[in-house]
Each structure stands twice: as structure tokens, then as C-alpha cells.
Write an enzyme that holds these catalytic residues in place. Structure first.
Site, PDB file in Angstrom:
ATOM      1  CB  VAL A   1      -0.902   0.001   1.278  1.00 54.49           C
ATOM      2  CG1 VAL A   1      -1.668   1.301   1.402  1.00 54.49           C
ATOM      3  CG2 VAL A   1      -1.860  -1.173   1.270  1.00 54.49           C
ATOM      4  CE  LYS A   2       1.884   5.755  -4.736  1.00 56.50           C
ATOM      5  NZ  LYS A   2       2.609   6.292  -5.900  1.00 56.50           N
ATOM      6  CB  THR A   3      -0.804   5.849   2.716  1.00 54.33           C
ATOM      7  OG1 THR A   3      -1.849   6.753   3.054  1.00 54.33           O
ATOM      8  CG2 THR A   3       0.113   5.666   3.920  1.00 54.33           C
TER       9      THR A   3
END
Ligand code: 5RP
Length: 257
Positions: A171-173
Site C-alpha cells: 500500500v502507498k499512502t
């Protein structure tokens, strides 16, 4: 996780450090000719060989990246609206077959939690993961943040956890206060997006904080390619992420022209 999936993921996240420095250059898919990406070949080619992975659209990969480069690719496969429209109105724009043909090591798409089309983007993620797993292709879910959303640990934690529950492999955040809470509640690796250009030392500090709080590295764009020394910035970020360099040590690396 089967061999193909593990093999592809290990091309993105270095198994020796458990971390990655991805170079994000996909911004044009909704922003058009973003500052720093206008003359793509000239500005980005010198950076690619320093990156662990390139996050890019198929159009720029096919037209502007030398196929002889050995840097693994994670392909952005979602899009639709431009910066002038409703950004959450995204769909899948690039097929899995195309990703395989382009020799991608991973694919990525955005979900828009809390925005008008959150349900469609989240179910698109579910479908994409189902299809990608048939071919051992890791999926990166990007927690896009709508204009009205607050970038805090509660919201980003919600978005990352939903992405993982739906099956995203990483996941990218964005970075936020109490970032460790976002990482703690997400069972898959979390990489940090850099966000808007900020002074280099602040970007290095943010990276160091994120890694200390459990991030598996970065997928960073503007704070690298809009820097006055993009290669230096790339090396400095790598020193923090893979070698645990201090912010001062990294700043020195960045400062060397
Ligand atoms: C755009 C993206 C970008 O890849 C992501 O935001 C990273 O780039 P930056 O560090 O410039 O924020 O997913 O939607």
C-alpha cells in the site's frame, strides 16, 4: 504466496533490507505535463538507474524509457478523470495482459476512500487483485486523498487497512502525525508517497520518520524530480531507507553536485 508473486515482489522490495525506493513518475496520468516531467526523457532517464523500481504509466514507459534499462517497473493501471474533473471517478485503464507484456513487476491503482466513488474504486481493487493473483502479479493500492479529506492517522489508517483487507499486496499512502498507527494496523508493507515539493531537508526528515515508524520505504516523485539535485536527492533517500543514514548524513549526500 506463490513463487511468481514472491519473485516479482522481491524485485520491488529489496529482500536484503525489506525496503524500497520507488521513483514515482506517473503524475501526468491526471495532471498532464507536471513540472519536472515535461521533458521526461532528459529529466528522468538519469534517475531511473538509481531507483529500486519505477512507478509509471504504460504510455510513458513505451514512449520514454529505454527498454534496456534493468530497473523493475510497477505500472499504474488506473485513471480516467483529469485534474479538472472528479478525481475519484477512476477505473482500470491498463489490462493485466498489457502489464505482463511490458514485463511489469507489479501494478498499482488508486482507491478513493471517503470520496464520491469510493465503492467503485474499492471494488475495482478487489477485481484487480483477483485477476492479478492468477498471474502472480503484486498489486499496489494507493490511498488517494480527496480535496476535503484530512491526512491524519485515523483516515489514512482506515484507507490502508481497507486496501489490505481487499487484498492489496502493498500500500502507498502519505505521511502524517502518528504514522506508526497507520503501519501498525496494516498487515501488508506500507510505502510513503512524498506529496508536494517541500525543502529537501524536510523531505529527508519525513522519510527518516516514516522509516523509523515502520514504512517499507517510499514511492516518491516530486520531492526527487523537482529538486535542484534530483540524483543527489535519490541517493540521499536511498541512504536513509536502505542504510539507516541520519538526516544530516543524507543531506550531505544530496548536497554533493
Ligand atoms: C499520484 C501518485 C504518485 O505516484 C504519488 O503521489 C507519489 O508521488 P509524490 O511523491 O510526488 O506525491 O500516486 O497519484
Amino acid at each position: 504466496m506463490d513463487y511468481g508473486m514472491k519473485n516479482r515482489l522481491s524485485r520491488i522490495i529489496n529482500p536484503k533490507t525489506g525496503k524500497t525506493v520507488m521513483l514515482a513518475v506517473d503524475h501526468g496520468y491526471f495532471q498532464g505535463p507536471t513540472t519536472g516531467l515535461k521533458d521526461f526523457k532528459k529529466n528522468i532517464s538519469p534517475l531511473i538507474l538509481h531507483a529500486d523500481c519505477l512507478f509509471i504509466t504504460r504510455g510513458m514507459l513505451r514512449t520514454s524509457v529505454d527498454p534496456a534499462f534493468s530497473t523493475p517497473v510497477c505500472l499504474r493501471v488506473s485513471g480516467g478523470p483529469s485534474i479538472l474533473g472528479d478525481l475519484s471517478n477512476e477505473d482500470i485503464t491498463t489490462s493485466l495482459e498489457e502489464a505482463i507484456r511490458l514485463n511489469a513487476s507489479g501494478i498499482g491503482m488508486s482507491i478513493f476512500v471517503g470520496a464520491k466513488n469510493e465503492d467503485r474504486t474499492i471494488s475495482n481493487l478487489g477485481r484487480l487483485v483477483g485477476e492479478a493473483e492468477r498471474y502472480g502479479m503484486p498489486v499496489l493500492a494507493i490511498t488517494a486523498v480527496g480535496r476535503d479529506m484530512v491526512r491524519d492517522a485515523r483516515y489514512l489508517g482506515l484507507a490502508c487497512r481497507i486496501a489490505a483487507e481487499i487484498g492489496a499486496h502493498f500500500v502507498k499512502t502519505y505521511y502524517c502525525e502518528d504514522f506508526f498507527k497507520v503501519v501498525e494496523s496494516c498487515p501488508v508493507p506500507v510505502v510513503m508517497a512524498g506529496g508536494k515539493k517541500i525543502p529537501e531537508k524536510e523531505a529527508l526528515q519525513m522519510t527518516a520518520n516514516a522509516v523509523k515508524e515502520g514504512a517499507s520505504g517510499v514511492d516518491m516523485g516530486r520531492n526527487i524530480f523537482q529538486s535542484d539535485n534530483p540524483v543527489g536527492m535519490m541517493k540521499a533517500i536511498k541512504a536513509i531507507v536502505h542504510k539507516g543514514a541520519s538526516v544530516d548524513e543524507a543531506f550531505e549526500i544530496y548536497s554533493k553536485k
